[in-house]
Design a protein around this motif. Sequence first.
Motif, PDB file in Angstrom:
ATOM      1  N   ILE A  14    -127.481   6.753  36.940  1.00 35.09           N
ATOM      2  CA  ILE A  14    -128.232   6.399  35.723  1.00 35.09           C
ATOM      3  C   ILE A  14    -127.886   4.978  35.277  1.00 35.09           C
ATOM      4  O   ILE A  14    -126.838   4.443  35.621  1.00 35.09           O
ATOM      5  CB  ILE A  14    -127.953   7.352  34.532  1.00 35.09           C
ATOM      6  CG1 ILE A  14    -126.476   7.291  34.086  1.00 35.09           C
ATOM      7  CG2 ILE A  14    -128.365   8.757  34.845  1.00 35.09           C
ATOM      8  CD1 ILE A  14    -126.202   7.968  32.743  1.00 35.09           C
ATOM      9  N   TRP A  15    -128.793   4.398  34.514  1.00 34.80           N
ATOM     10  CA  TRP A  15    -128.463   3.243  33.686  1.00 34.80           C
ATOM     11  C   TRP A  15    -128.137   3.788  32.301  1.00 34.80           C
ATOM     12  O   TRP A  15    -128.878   4.621  31.758  1.00 34.80           O
ATOM     13  CB  TRP A  15    -129.635   2.262  33.623  1.00 34.80           C
ATOM     14  CG  TRP A  15    -129.710   1.400  34.848  1.00 34.80           C
ATOM     15  CD1 TRP A  15    -130.410   1.645  35.986  1.00 34.80           C
ATOM     16  CD2 TRP A  15    -129.031   0.148  35.064  1.00 34.80           C
ATOM     17  NE1 TRP A  15    -130.212   0.630  36.910  1.00 34.80           N
ATOM     18  CE2 TRP A  15    -129.379  -0.307  36.362  1.00 34.80           C
ATOM     19  CE3 TRP A  15    -128.164  -0.627  34.299  1.00 34.80           C
ATOM     20  CZ2 TRP A  15    -128.880  -1.502  36.899  1.00 34.80           C
ATOM     21  CZ3 TRP A  15    -127.675  -1.808  34.826  1.00 34.80           C
ATOM     22  CH2 TRP A  15    -128.031  -2.235  36.106  1.00 34.80           C
ATOM     23  N   THR A  16    -127.040   3.306  31.742  1.00 37.91           N
ATOM     24  CA  THR A  16    -126.579   3.900  30.484  1.00 37.91           C
ATOM     25  C   THR A  16    -127.408   3.478  29.279  1.00 37.91           C
ATOM     26  O   THR A  16    -127.457   4.200  28.279  1.00 37.91           O
ATOM     27  CB  THR A  16    -125.115   3.508  30.208  1.00 37.91           C
ATOM     28  OG1 THR A  16    -125.013   2.075  30.256  1.00 37.91           O
ATOM     29  CG2 THR A  16    -124.195   4.119  31.230  1.00 37.91           C
ATOM     30  N   GLY A  17    -128.027   2.296  29.330  1.00 36.83           N
ATOM     31  CA  GLY A  17    -128.750   1.820  28.151  1.00 36.83           C
ATOM     32  C   GLY A  17    -129.855   0.867  28.519  1.00 36.83           C
ATOM     33  O   GLY A  17    -130.646   1.149  29.415  1.00 36.83           O
ATOM     34  N   ALA A  18    -129.927  -0.254  27.841  1.00 41.55           N
ATOM     35  CA  ALA A  18    -130.942  -1.271  28.105  1.00 41.55           C
ATOM     36  C   ALA A  18    -130.283  -2.650  28.052  1.00 41.55           C
ATOM     37  O   ALA A  18    -129.191  -2.797  27.518  1.00 41.55           O
ATOM     38  CB  ALA A  18    -132.068  -1.190  27.073  1.00 41.55           C
ATOM     39  N   LEU A  29    -124.635   5.815  25.495  1.00 47.85           N
ATOM     40  CA  LEU A  29    -123.822   6.168  26.659  1.00 47.85           C
ATOM     41  C   LEU A  29    -123.040   4.971  27.188  1.00 47.85           C
ATOM     42  O   LEU A  29    -121.966   5.133  27.772  1.00 47.85           O
ATOM     43  CB  LEU A  29    -124.704   6.763  27.766  1.00 47.85           C
ATOM     44  CG  LEU A  29    -125.469   8.037  27.365  1.00 47.85           C
ATOM     45  CD1 LEU A  29    -126.277   8.558  28.556  1.00 47.85           C
ATOM     46  CD2 LEU A  29    -124.524   9.116  26.862  1.00 47.85           C
TER      47      LEU A  29
END
Lengths: 465, 465
Positions: A181-185, A196
């Motif tokens: 996953i990517w945790t954010g932006a 996250l």
Amino acid sequence: MHYNKITPHILDQLIAIVGADNILTAKAEIENYSHDETEDLVYYPEVVARPQTVLQVAQLMKLCNDNLIPVTPRGAGTGLAGGALAVHGGLMISMERFNNILDIDEQNLQATVEPGVITELFINAVAEKGLLYPVDPASKGSCFIGGNVANCSGGPRVVKYGTIREYVLNMEVVLPNGDIIWTGANTLKYASGYNLTQLLIGSEGTLGIVTKIVTKLIPKPTLDALMLASFTTNEDACAAVSAIFRAGIVPSALEFMERRGMEWVIEHDGIAFDLKDGIGAFLLIEADGTNQDVIFADCEKINEVLEQYNCQDVLFADTSAQKEELWRIRRTMAVSVKSNSVYKEEDTVVPRAALPQLIKGIKEIGAKYGFESVCYGHAGDGNLHVNIVKAGMSDADWNSKLQDGITEVFELTVALGGTLSGEHGIGLVQKNYMPLKYTPVHFAIWKGIKAIFDPNGILNPGKIF
Amino acid sequence: MHYNKITPHILDQLIAIVGADNILTAKAEIENYSHDETEDLVYYPEVVARPQTVLQVAQLMKLCNDNLIPVTPRGAGTGLAGGALAVHGGLMISMERFNNILDIDEQNLQATVEPGVITELFINAVAEKGLLYPVDPASKGSCFIGGNVANCSGGPRVVKYGTIREYVLNMEVVLPNGDIIWTGANTLKYASGYNLTQLLIGSEGTLGIVTKIVTKLIPKPTLDALMLASFTTNEDACAAVSAIFRAGIVPSALEFMERRGMEWVIEHDGIAFDLKDGIGAFLLIEADGTNQDVIFADCEKINEVLEQYNCQDVLFADTSAQKEELWRIRRTMAVSVKSNSVYKEEDTVVPRAALPQLIKGIKEIGAKYGFESVCYGHAGDGNLHVNIVKAGMSDADWNSKLQDGITEVFELTVALGGTLSGEHGIGLVQKNYMPLKYTPVHFAIWKGIKAIFDPNGILNPGKIF
């Protein structure tokens, strides 16, 4: 948790994922991976894997998760809390081949970097473009940026520029089951669900393995001034710290060093420094910016404050060589102290005005238990590294009484509003002290979070709690 | 989740906890609590409780948890995502009586504040002591600091001083089962277990109710300069934003405003402003510090950058009255726009250099679906508030097509590396768009975290996901 050993069949699968060249099993090859910079602890993993791609990390994780094999993620092995030790054996995943700076985005003042990049190389790479990444632990010449993220590592410039939490915007992470996953932006602001990115920072490799990091960068200050102030007593030096901020100044570094640390640096590194009698402690203070007049004015104001705290002498670094020399003293202090004695390092942090009470209390506790200590650290943040040195303590006392003494140090830290670690993490060696500060409710929440990410408990087991 | 209604028997218990004076049940009394600042949504809680102590909050929570009664925590009701709406009825816990600044600690540059303190009152109280708390949303005159924490709210000064995450050090929190914890320590650095302070920030009142907040403060800059730059096109104004940072300047505010927003402010607030023909957009730019020469030099550099982006005119505010007037234009824009039309507000955030593409795309999407939009916001952070206004759109189109248009706006935002909300939160009204950015893995983690804190799902149900 029940864990399995790595069988020959699983070893074949590990080799299939990363290639035989990147699987280490011989004791001599693994020796380097069996310790970090935490005292004298040694734990051998069964196997070390050196993946190079996120898909390889995901495959390794899935394989270990499916087979209940413990996984220890590993950066540069410069940690000070045993966080990268394979205490349950199993597979160590070394991130050393994730060593690329993927992008320095000068339009957005952001960079994308792999976790195995040495922090100083990254700092230098962005500095060449006039940009600042201000997270520079003393070990910056050898530590990895991924390890910094895992331990919420700091360094001297946090005091002005904020912690690593302010600079990590987004991360690619492999979860224990192999999900990616990517945790954010890649944004400076974020209000889109539980954060996250922030949860993963400081989680010491127990929730996922970071494979890419997007950082914020800022324009680099062009000028700085550095001064070394000397004091008769620790308490005076420490009391001056909070007074500097109260005078309206935020220095770009504000470091404390005890005389004993300075002595050992001089001895160990052969640095030419005239250590005068009667000096007990030092503050190393940096002011930076873009305007010489402002920096001078800040230095003058700082000087006025220092005088009120019985400062004996202030040495201004005139040249960049002198600055480098002063910084070298501070940066090598840990190594110098450790080369002189068996030691145990703590990473206490308190509200900064409580520093005088903290250091006074540490010395009293030392007198009670018969240990000496050498203290230094990021005083501007209230973050004091306490190196308890064995010195004249007997082996029997060192082994039996030390833990009680450390307990008292942490009890004092907590009583002053502080906590056990400011930037080193809890890892293996501090976890037994955690109940001094945290309640069963905290542990239940932490363990609950751990179980969401890692229901089989395979990832960096035995750490934090 | 199954929820129960508040029975007369439970109502008696609620009254026993906070007293009859602080239990509201009559529709007229509850009306104020049935909406926030999010469009025209209305949800009545069954009962509103106004506790004053942490023990009362804990008792209320435990009672509701034991009886499966939904609880909606409530600040000032200024939210823009419906986060404080009682969508499942039940008990609303209003924090309005938690309105004390408990301590401004000038030794440590920290403060302890209750969540129901109005943000501006807190900012002013610390300013009187020469200190800065830089988190000042446009609604600062009415919003609560607790709501700011819940939504990770920002404001214009985040661009230089960092988000609220950098300023909240520790919090006292009541969990859904009535347990009370402190999330962390009163320290500037923290590497002691999963960071619950950071997890709670931005969790929109779904994990616990904050009852005390310990903040970091910094010395207050003594000087500032403010300028309003006008541009022919949105794209030019937005393109200048990232160029300012690339020139080495970090302004203390860098706000974008579209012409249409300015028109409506002039009309609604009767502000005397000479809005010239051919001007399409504005940047409001502030530089602050402690030295007038540096601030002037920064302004000159900014001016040079602006010229490269076809800036038409730069108005410098000469007096504090002029500064106040310019800030009033920016701060009242939301209210002015909303008073002019049925609207829907989005809180897009992208890497700042992507702003020109974002605003261009928003206009194209508007043309496709037949809606107009008025954009303004914290351009320095890449945070653009998009007010979609109904204007000439038919009711049928507004009700049927708008959602597709918003979906495209968010798809564009995500494609540019951004996310759905920068500082307003997801709450009720954005949650259906979350799958545009986040995967089932994210949702599983979020729901897992929620279940640890709130296994019965009683706290602010129906929000975020």
